[in-house]
Design a protein around this motif. Structure first.
Motif, PDB file in Angstrom:
ATOM      1  N   ARG A   1      -7.269 -50.669 -63.629  1.00 15.93           N
ATOM      2  CA  ARG A   1      -7.497 -52.058 -63.193  1.00 15.93           C
ATOM      3  C   ARG A   1      -8.272 -52.839 -64.257  1.00 15.93           C
ATOM      4  NH1 ARG A   1      -8.914 -49.591 -58.285  1.00 15.93           N
ATOM      5  NH2 ARG A   1     -11.108 -50.098 -58.621  1.00 15.93           N
ATOM      6  N   GLU A   2      -9.234 -52.191 -64.883  1.00 16.86           N
ATOM      7  CA  GLU A   2     -10.021 -52.864 -65.922  1.00 16.86           C
ATOM      8  C   GLU A   2      -9.139 -53.232 -67.114  1.00 16.86           C
ATOM      9  OE1 GLU A   2     -14.289 -52.279 -68.257  1.00 16.86           O
ATOM     10  OE2 GLU A   2     -13.293 -50.539 -67.357  1.00 16.86           O
TER      11      GLU A   2
ATOM     12  N   ARG B   1       3.116 -49.278 -58.378  1.00 20.84           N
ATOM     13  CA  ARG B   1       4.156 -48.964 -57.390  1.00 20.84           C
ATOM     14  C   ARG B   1       4.393 -47.469 -57.294  1.00 20.84           C
ATOM     15  NH1 ARG B   1       6.662 -53.499 -59.925  1.00 20.84           N
ATOM     16  NH2 ARG B   1       7.947 -52.087 -61.182  1.00 20.84           N
ATOM     17  N   LEU B   2       4.409 -46.810 -58.429  1.00 21.98           N
ATOM     18  CA  LEU B   2       4.679 -45.370 -58.451  1.00 21.98           C
ATOM     19  C   LEU B   2       3.581 -44.592 -57.732  1.00 21.98           C
ATOM     20  CD1 LEU B   2       6.693 -43.297 -59.574  1.00 21.98           C
ATOM     21  CD2 LEU B   2       5.233 -43.113 -61.601  1.00 21.98           C
ATOM     22  N   LEU B   3       2.333 -44.945 -57.983  1.00 18.63           N
ATOM     23  CA  LEU B   3       1.222 -44.273 -57.316  1.00 18.63           C
ATOM     24  C   LEU B   3       1.273 -44.474 -55.807  1.00 18.63           C
ATOM     25  CD1 LEU B   3      -1.691 -45.055 -59.791  1.00 18.63           C
ATOM     26  CD2 LEU B   3      -0.855 -42.784 -59.190  1.00 18.63           C
ATOM     27  N   ALA B   4       1.603 -45.684 -55.401  1.00 18.93           N
ATOM     28  CA  ALA B   4       1.683 -45.978 -53.967  1.00 18.93           C
ATOM     29  C   ALA B   4       2.817 -45.198 -53.307  1.00 18.93           C
ATOM     30  CB  ALA B   4       1.876 -47.479 -53.758  1.00 18.93           C
ATOM     31  N   GLU B   5       3.955 -45.132 -53.982  1.00 19.74           N
ATOM     32  CA  GLU B   5       5.118 -44.472 -53.392  1.00 19.74           C
ATOM     33  C   GLU B   5       5.006 -42.953 -53.421  1.00 19.74           C
ATOM     34  OE1 GLU B   5       8.354 -46.005 -55.654  1.00 19.74           O
ATOM     35  OE2 GLU B   5       8.169 -48.052 -54.839  1.00 19.74           O
TER      36      GLU B   5
ATOM     37  N   GLU C   1       5.002 -56.725 -71.543  1.00 18.93           N
ATOM     38  CA  GLU C   1       5.384 -55.323 -71.339  1.00 18.93           C
ATOM     39  C   GLU C   1       4.193 -54.502 -70.854  1.00 18.93           C
ATOM     40  OE1 GLU C   1       7.938 -53.491 -74.449  1.00 18.93           O
ATOM     41  OE2 GLU C   1       7.832 -55.492 -75.360  1.00 18.93           O
ATOM     42  N   ALA C   2       3.009 -54.802 -71.382  1.00 19.90           N
ATOM     43  CA  ALA C   2       1.802 -54.099 -70.955  1.00 19.90           C
ATOM     44  C   ALA C   2       1.542 -54.316 -69.467  1.00 19.90           C
ATOM     45  CB  ALA C   2       0.605 -54.566 -71.776  1.00 19.90           C
ATOM     46  N   LEU C   3       1.691 -55.550 -69.018  1.00 25.24           N
ATOM     47  CA  LEU C   3       1.472 -55.846 -67.595  1.00 25.24           C
ATOM     48  C   LEU C   3       2.547 -55.208 -66.728  1.00 25.24           C
ATOM     49  CD1 LEU C   3       0.379 -59.571 -67.904  1.00 25.24           C
ATOM     50  CD2 LEU C   3      -1.055 -57.620 -67.272  1.00 25.24           C
ATOM     51  N   GLU C   4       3.757 -55.097 -67.236  1.00 23.83           N
ATOM     52  CA  GLU C   4       4.823 -54.437 -66.490  1.00 23.83           C
ATOM     53  C   GLU C   4       4.516 -52.955 -66.304  1.00 23.83           C
ATOM     54  OE1 GLU C   4       7.987 -53.307 -64.344  1.00 23.83           O
ATOM     55  OE2 GLU C   4       7.189 -55.337 -64.661  1.00 23.83           O
ATOM     56  N   VAL C   5       3.909 -52.322 -67.303  1.00 22.95           N
ATOM     57  CA  VAL C   5       3.490 -50.921 -67.177  1.00 22.95           C
ATOM     58  C   VAL C   5       2.504 -50.782 -66.028  1.00 22.95           C
ATOM     59  CG1 VAL C   5       2.148 -49.073 -68.271  1.00 22.95           C
ATOM     60  CG2 VAL C   5       3.917 -50.275 -69.569  1.00 22.95           C
ATOM     61  N   TYR C   6       1.575 -51.732 -65.938  1.00 26.61           N
ATOM     62  CA  TYR C   6       0.585 -51.689 -64.853  1.00 26.61           C
ATOM     63  C   TYR C   6       1.262 -51.787 -63.491  1.00 26.61           C
ATOM     64  CZ  TYR C   6      -3.136 -53.120 -61.694  1.00 26.61           C
ATOM     65  OH  TYR C   6      -3.985 -53.207 -60.635  1.00 26.61           O
ATOM     66  N   HIS C   7       2.131 -52.763 -63.319  1.00 28.26           N
ATOM     67  CA  HIS C   7       2.783 -52.951 -62.029  1.00 28.26           C
ATOM     68  C   HIS C   7       3.680 -51.765 -61.678  1.00 28.26           C
ATOM     69  CE1 HIS C   7       1.140 -56.900 -61.619  1.00 28.26           C
ATOM     70  NE2 HIS C   7       1.749 -57.360 -62.707  1.00 28.26           N
ATOM     71  N   ARG C   8       4.359 -51.217 -62.681  1.00 29.12           N
ATOM     72  CA  ARG C   8       5.217 -50.065 -62.439  1.00 29.12           C
ATOM     73  C   ARG C   8       4.386 -48.849 -62.015  1.00 29.12           C
ATOM     74  NH1 ARG C   8       7.795 -50.379 -66.890  1.00 29.12           N
ATOM     75  NH2 ARG C   8       6.789 -48.715 -68.067  1.00 29.12           N
TER      76      ARG C   8
END
Length: 267
Positions: free
Chosen positions: A235-236, A220-224, A210-217
Motif C-alpha cells: 500500500r505504501e 485482486r489476486l490476494l482477495a480471490e 503499469e506499476a499501478l496495474e501491478v498493484y490492482h492485479r
C-alpha cells in the motif's frame, strides 16, 4: 568434498557425483548433512525416512544405510574428507567449513547483509548473487521427510533474492531488472515484496500506469486466492506511485535493504 542440499541431495568430489542407491540412503545423508557436526538421533532419521508408518525393521535399515554411506566419506576410503561417527543416541556427520552448501549459503548471506549495512552495496549484491548461485534446484528435493526444512531454506532463498534486488535498484539497474521481476513475479504471484519491487522499478522506468496495474492485479489476486487485503508495504508503494515521486521509492528500497541485515543476523 561437497555436501549439496540446495537441490536434490548429493555428494560431489574430485571423481564426480555420488549416486545414492536408495531413497533411504539419500534421506539419511540429507538429514545428517543438514545437521552436520551435530548428533542426529536414530528416531529422527526414522521419521525422515518414513514420515508415516515406519516398518518394524526401520532401525536396522537405518544402520544399513549408514554402513553404505561410510565408505563414501571416511578418510580411509572413497574420496576422503569426512566421516560419520556413532554418537549415542544416533550419528554425526563431520564436515569442514564450507563443505555443506546450505551452511555456506547462510554464511554468504550474512556477509552480504553486513556489507549492505555499511553502505557497500556493490559488494552486497555480489555476495547475495554468489549465495544464490549455490542453488541447483529445489532444496532437499526427493526427501519428503524434510519438507519443513526445505520450506525454511526456500524462504531464506527468497529473502536473499529480494535483498539482492533491492541492492540492484539502489545501484541504478532498471530496464533489465523490470524484465527479471516480471518473470519472478509470475512464479511467485503472492509474494508482496517482489510485487512491490516490480512496481518501483516500473515507476522508475517511467511506466507509472503499469506499476499501478501491478498493484490492482495483486490486490485482486490476494482477495480471490487468500481472502486477504494487500499488506502495508505494498500500500505504501502504491501511495508513493500515485504521488508521482519516483525518488521516494529509493528511500523505501534502502529501508528494506538495511532491514535485511537484522533478518540475516538472527539466522
Amino acid at each position: 568434498m561437497r555436501y549439496r542440499l540446495l537441490g536434490p541431495p548429493e555428494i560431489s568430489g574430485p571423481e564426480g557425483r555420488t549416486w545414492f542407491r536408495s531413497h533411504r540412503q539419500r534421506a539419511v545423508f540429507a538429514a545428517l548433512a543438514l545437521n552436520a557436526n551435530h548428533v542426529v538421533t536414530v528416531e529422527r532419521l526414522i521419521d525422515v525416512v518414513w514420515p508415516q508408518n515406519p516398518p518394524s525393521t526401520a532401525q536396522a535399515q537405518i544402520h544399513k544405510a549408514i554402513s553404505a554411506l561410510r565408505p563414501l566419506l571416511d578418510a580411509g576410503g572413497g574420496w576422503g574428507g569426512g566421516s560419520i561417527d556413532t554418537v549415542f543416541p544416533g550419528y554425526r556427520l563431520c564436515a569442514r567449513s564450507g563443505e555443506v552448501d546450505a551452511d555456506a549459503f547462510h554464511r554468504d548471506t550474512r556477509d552480504a547483509a553486513a556489507w549492505m549495512a555499511t553502505g557497500r552495496v556493490t559488494e552486497a549484491v555480489t555476495g547475495y548473487r554468489g549465495a544464490l548461485d549455490r542453488w541447483f534446484g529445489r532444496a532437499l528435493d526427493g526427501v519428503p521427510g524434510l519438507a519443513a526444512d526445505a520450506t525454511f531454506l526456500e524462504e531464506h532463498r527468497l529473502h536473499a533474492l529480494e535483498s539482492s534486488l533491492c541492492g540492484e535498484v539502489l545501484l541504478g539497474r532498471r530496464t533489465d531488472l523490470a524484465a527479471e521481476l516480471e518473470q519472478l513475479c509470475a512464479g511467485h504471484q503472492l509474494r508482496e515484496r517482489l510485487r512491490a519491487l516490480q512496481m518501483i522499478v516500473l515507476h522508475l522506468c517511467g511506466r507509472r500506469a503499469e506499476a499501478l496495474e501491478v498493484y490492482h492485479r495483486t490486490r485482486r489476486l490476494l482477495a480471490e486466492e487468500l481472502g486477504l487485503a494487500v499488506g502495508a508495504e505494498l500500500r505504501e508503494v502504491a501511495q508513493v506511485t500515485l504521488a508521482g515521486e519516483p525518488e521516494d521509492h529509493l528511500a523505501l528500497v534502502a529501508r528494506w535493504a538495511h532491514a535485511a541485515t537484522g533478518e540475516w543476523a538472527t539466522q
